[in-house]
Design an enzyme around this catalytic site. Sequence first.
Site, PDB file in Angstrom:
ATOM      1  N   ARG A 179      48.746  49.798  34.481  1.00 53.64           N
ATOM      2  CA  ARG A 179      47.694  48.950  33.930  1.00 53.64           C
ATOM      3  C   ARG A 179      46.320  49.459  34.355  1.00 53.64           C
ATOM      4  NH1 ARG A 179      48.495  42.747  34.932  1.00 53.64           N
ATOM      5  NH2 ARG A 179      46.853  42.672  33.349  1.00 53.64           N
ATOM      6  N   CYS A 232      41.988  41.890  40.192  1.00 54.67           N
ATOM      7  CA  CYS A 232      43.274  42.181  39.558  1.00 54.67           C
ATOM      8  C   CYS A 232      43.145  41.823  38.089  1.00 54.67           C
ATOM      9  CB  CYS A 232      44.401  41.422  40.247  1.00 54.67           C
ATOM     10  SG  CYS A 232      44.165  39.625  40.279  1.00 54.67           S
TER      11      CYS A 232
END
Length: 274
Positions: A179, A232
């Site tokens: 990611r 995050c």
Amino acid sequence: MTRALITATELAEALDGANPPRILDCRARLGDPAAGRRLWREAHLPGALHLDLDRDLAAPAGEGGRHPLPTPETFTAVVQRLGITPGQPVVAYDDMGGQLAAARAWWMLAVWAGHPDVRVLDGGLAAWQAAGGELSRSETLVPTTPAAWHPAYDEEARVSADHVFSGRELKVDARSHERFRGDAEPIDPVAGHVPGAVCHPSAANLTEHGRFKAAEILAAELPDAPEVIAYCGSGVTACHNILAYAVAGRPLPRLYAGSWSEWIRDPSRPVARG
């Protein structure tokens, strides 16, 4: 701040002590807001109260990202409803090594709200069961008497998107390498990372048994800089990295709570890949 972790054996002993901790069941499943309450009802640690990721530990999703922080007033109401006071220890647990809501609860209570004794159960539910701990199916949602504690929130413990954009601190991304690089993005509509950030997946803080690595190992592996911002996807697993810094005895990063899910809402903010 006291030690940030507690073992299952230590928790069992504390529950028999003169001032047993308030236990918070923080289990959650991303994409299934009802899962946490369902899991709690099926079985939980004795005396544990349910603390919901979406309803208690976050404001509604929107411009602030998928899990923006609630207002101090809103979270104070949660703290009071659950009977949390500075005079009673608190233990939070989940079933993912603290990577979801347990670390977020720890950060919100210990770092942001300033509770002096909050710990995460190392290894979570699995560690409790492996140590022979029993489970309960009692459905007491809140204590009989609410608390009257009004925390003094430390707003310096978090940063805004504007600060991330202009600040010089090292940005540490808790998402997976895939990611971070932008190779895959299963949740948010834009892939990539904040320019200049480094990747330290929250899973890297744990052993293969789902418990935190030793403090000296974490101290050697965590990104090092005079000042660090943790982020995050939505400000949840970033708290696991902050918890790891606490376990390692390192200065705590500040939290960018909006994280990637807020960052990409403004097309003027740069996106890096690779």
